[in-house]
Design an enzyme around this catalytic site. Structure first.
Site, PDB file in Angstrom:
ATOM      1  N   HIS A   1      -5.610  -3.916  -1.630  1.00 56.34           N
ATOM      2  CA  HIS A   1      -5.419  -2.854  -2.622  1.00 56.34           C
ATOM      3  C   HIS A   1      -5.402  -3.396  -4.055  1.00 56.34           C
ATOM      4  O   HIS A   1      -5.206  -2.621  -5.002  1.00 56.34           O
ATOM      5  CB  HIS A   1      -4.127  -2.091  -2.343  1.00 56.34           C
ATOM      6  CG  HIS A   1      -4.228  -1.149  -1.190  1.00 56.34           C
ATOM      7  ND1 HIS A   1      -4.698   0.140  -1.308  1.00 56.34           N
ATOM      8  CD2 HIS A   1      -3.940  -1.321   0.123  1.00 56.34           C
ATOM      9  CE1 HIS A   1      -4.682   0.731  -0.129  1.00 56.34           C
ATOM     10  NE2 HIS A   1      -4.226  -0.141   0.759  1.00 56.34           N
TER      11      HIS A   1
ATOM     12  N   SER B   1       0.794  -1.229   0.000  1.00 57.29           N
ATOM     13  CA  SER B   1       0.000   0.000   0.000  1.00 57.29           C
ATOM     14  C   SER B   1       0.823   1.273   0.000  1.00 57.29           C
ATOM     15  O   SER B   1       0.364   2.295  -0.517  1.00 57.29           O
ATOM     16  CB  SER B   1      -0.945   0.003   1.205  1.00 57.29           C
ATOM     17  OG  SER B   1      -0.223  -0.074   2.415  1.00 57.29           O
TER      18      SER B   1
ATOM     19  N   LYS C   1     -12.622  -0.730   0.137  1.00 57.48           N
ATOM     20  CA  LYS C   1     -11.874   0.036  -0.856  1.00 57.48           C
ATOM     21  C   LYS C   1     -12.639  -0.003  -2.193  1.00 57.48           C
ATOM     22  O   LYS C   1     -13.633   0.686  -2.346  1.00 57.48           O
ATOM     23  CB  LYS C   1     -10.448  -0.491  -0.961  1.00 57.48           C
ATOM     24  CG  LYS C   1      -9.638  -0.259   0.321  1.00 57.48           C
ATOM     25  CD  LYS C   1      -8.224  -0.752   0.207  1.00 57.48           C
ATOM     26  CE  LYS C   1      -7.363  -0.367   1.393  1.00 57.48           C
ATOM     27  NZ  LYS C   1      -7.872  -0.731   2.716  1.00 57.48           N
TER      28      LYS C   1
END
Length: 397
Positions: free
Chosen positions: A213, A185, A244
């Site tokens: 991610h 990240s 996310k």
């Protein structure tokens, strides 16, 4: 000094050092541009809303409908009070999406990671972690070590020779677990999944990938690191987030074999002793998975935006870390300078966060830009003009 006075003294030290974090309050849905209290409209370059699904009508409406159908929540843990059918439907969809047989949802990916190591590892087992893994993986391993007395090791970032050395040191351990991020990240680089899988096979180890991610980001269909490398179905354990790219609300999951999900349901303490996801969150995440399946062009647009922004930063004279993900870190060195740059960018209408120690190593402070498929060319050019102005003011370009 009293406890409160000690805290106040330390907080004053944070402010003096220029590392104090201030919360910015938004008065609109998360999107490419938002309304920020005291700032008006700003361009967001610091959100994990990679596909822009936080405010897509289908995703929002699914949450509203779930609230009407199932109410606010389960009011207890799943095995005690019952679990909603939307949770089962979501878990089936998530497993299929990431190429696994089964999945189990948690209230966050932090909980999913926390609930993995201490559950599947014992005193005679090893867990071996990448040096730059997310804090949730690090804390999961620390917790497992404290509870189960398992053995732990850390290998240099993406260094396969060092990992192999650590695997050899584990010898004939009953179980060896390699744990890595899919996308790291803070760096924006991608784990060397084919090499990791080959070493796992060679040393009879289990491979776990936190794809938080990468889910919705990597691979033509956004199915994550495994799809990126053409390895769907070849990763033993995948943990990831719903907070996310998959709607941006909250929640996480662990995916793998059916036996793994069943075992975690029986023994994983964060799952056993936490309420299920609110049905609004579960339904919105389910709608997000379906939306990505129907709109793979969002993933292509995300990467087009990331390439353009990275190329233009380089043209301006900045030196973002190389990579092929929508995480574009611009290294500045000292924490105070990163925070100062983020403050000046916000003055120009661009919200991007500065990160320093202890989130990243000393001397590697940065502003981390995160691109979204929702960003328009005008949004990106607006942000680039702000970077040029602030970079010149600080003597960075």
């Amino acid at each position: 000094m009293s406890f409160i006075a000690q805290l106040q003294d330390e907080l004053a030290g944070f402010k003096k050092a220029g590392v104090y974090k201030r919360l910015n309050y938004l008065d609109s849905p998360q999107d490419r541009r938002v309304k920020m209290e005291g700032r008006g409209e700003v361009v967001i370059l610091s959100s994990n809303n990679y596909l822009g699904l936080c405010d897509v009508p289908e995703v929002v409406q699914a949450g509203k409908a779930a609230l009407d159908h199932w109410g606010a929540g389960t009011a207890s843990v799943r095995f005690i009070c019952g679990t909603f059918t939307v949770h089962r439907e979501l878990e089936q969809a998530l497993a299929k999406f990431v190429g696994c047989e089964s999945s189990l949802t948690y209230v966050s990916c932090w909980n999913a990671n926390e609930g993995l190591c201490a559950t599947v590892l014992g005193e005679s087992d090893w867990v071996i972690s990448d040096q730059l893994n997310h804090a949730s993986i690090i804390d999961s391993i620390r917790l497992a070590k404290a509870i189960t007395k398992c053995q732990t090791a850390v290998y240099k970032h993406s260094d396969m020779a060092d990992l192999e050395q650590k695997l050899r040191a584990a010898g004939n351990a009953r179980r060896k677990l390699i744990f890595t991020d899919g996308i790291f990240s803070m760096e924006g680089d991608i784990a060397k999944l084919p090499d990791l899988a080959a070493l796992a096979r060679k040393y009879d180890a289990v491979l776990a990938v936190d794809d938080s991610h990468a889910t919705g980001v990597l691979g033509k269909g956004g199915r994550g690191t495994a799809e990126h490398y053409g390895m769907l179905g070849e990763v033993d354990i995948i943990t990831s987030t719903l907070g996310k790219a998959l709607g941006g609300a909250a929640g996480g999951f662990t995916a793998g074999a059916l036996a793994l999900s069943d075992y975690l349901t029986q023994r994983s303490r964060p799952q056993l002793f936490s309420n299920a996801l609110p049905p609004t969150v579960a339904a919105s995440a389910l709608a997000s998975v379906r939306y990505i399946d129907a709109h793979p062009e969002l993933v292509s647009r995300l990467h087009q935006n990331a390439r353009y922004f990275r190329e233009q930063l380089l043209a301006l004279g900045f030196k973002p870390l190389p990579g092929e993900t929508p995480i574009v870190p611009v290294i500045l060195g000292e924490t105070a300078q990163a925070i100062r740059m983020s403050e000046l960018l916000l003055d120009e209408g661009v919200f991007v966060t500065g990160f320093g120690y202890p989130v990243v190593p000393q001397g590697h402070a940065r502003v981390r830009c995160q691109l979204s498929a929702a960003h328009s060319p005008d949004d990106l050019d607006f942000a680039l003009r702000a970077f040029k102005k602030v970079g010149s003011k600080l003597g960075l370009i």
